[in-house]
Design a protein around this motif. Structure first.
Motif, PDB file in Angstrom:
ATOM      1  N   ASP A  41      27.569  44.091  58.710  1.00  0.00           N
ATOM      2  CA  ASP A  41      27.219  42.534  59.655  1.00  0.00           C
ATOM      3  C   ASP A  41      28.284  41.905  58.858  1.00  0.00           C
ATOM      4  O   ASP A  41      28.063  41.702  57.704  1.00  0.00           O
ATOM      5  CB  ASP A  41      26.425  41.848  60.571  1.00  0.00           C
ATOM      6  N   GLY A  51      22.283  43.289  57.843  1.00  0.00           N
ATOM      7  CA  GLY A  51      22.417  44.925  58.395  1.00  0.00           C
ATOM      8  C   GLY A  51      21.811  45.337  58.138  1.00  0.00           C
ATOM      9  O   GLY A  51      20.183  45.141  58.231  1.00  0.00           O
ATOM     10  N   ARG A 107      24.456  50.192  58.023  1.00  0.00           N
ATOM     11  CA  ARG A 107      25.504  48.829  59.505  1.00  0.00           C
ATOM     12  C   ARG A 107      25.614  47.835  58.501  1.00  0.00           C
ATOM     13  O   ARG A 107      24.306  47.198  58.174  1.00  0.00           O
ATOM     14  CB  ARG A 107      25.255  48.772  60.189  1.00  0.00           C
TER      15      ARG A 107
END
Length: 165
Positions: A28, A51, A26
């Motif tokens: 950011d 992330g 993931r």
């Protein structure tokens, strides 16, 4: 060549690609910075601010200051050229570079560009990562070629990364 090439492709080890889940990542990101129209398309840069990486063999955090150099092509597709680094929970540093491609129906891509949540099966988003590390315990990662599927959320993308076996 004595052997029929179609027989080599249709059967045996060249007929399929096997993968194994490596990790989910993931990212950011800050808002995209538009550079402008270039001979290659509309250049823009995404800045990754962090992330996480979660997998059976690798877990860690994505370090700040990564870049995603994108080109929005005239056909509406977006190419990605990303360089990032992550630190595993054990303190190992790993670089990850990948090229990617995202495209789909114009209305779906427009919704993504506006930051709306869309069904990931409604568009194509794939990446091809490679890795580099000096950590002895992760030396095997230097020999991995990977593929990934992505989904873009307003706060950043999520990828499932698979080791190509």
């Amino acid at each position: 060549m004595d052997q029929d090439i179609t027989a080599v492709v249709a059967e045996g080890p060249l007929s399929t690609i096997r993968t194994r889940h490596l990790f989910t990542m993931r990212l950011d990101v800050r808002p995209i910075v538009p550079i402008g129209s270039t001979p290659n398309g509309f250049r823009r840069i995404g800045f990754v601010t962090g992330g996480e990486i979660v997998g059976e063999r690798i877990r860690g955090k994505v370090l700040n200051k990564a870049n995603d150099w994108q080109v929005k092509r005239p056909d509406g597709s977006v190419t990605l050229d990303v360089r990032l680094a992550f630190e595993t929970d054990s303190g190992a540093l790993v670089t990850m570079a990948y090229r990617g491609l995202r495209h789909g129906p114009a209305e779906v891509i427009e919704r993504l560009e506006r930051g709306e949540n869309v069904d990931p099966s409604s568009y194509y988003f794939r990446i091809a990562p490679i890795f580099e590390t000096a950590n002895a315990d992760l030396m095997w990662l230097n020999g991995v070629f990977a593929i990934g599927t992505g989904h873009r959320f307003p706060q950043g993308p999520i990828y499932n990364i698979f080791e190509v076996l």
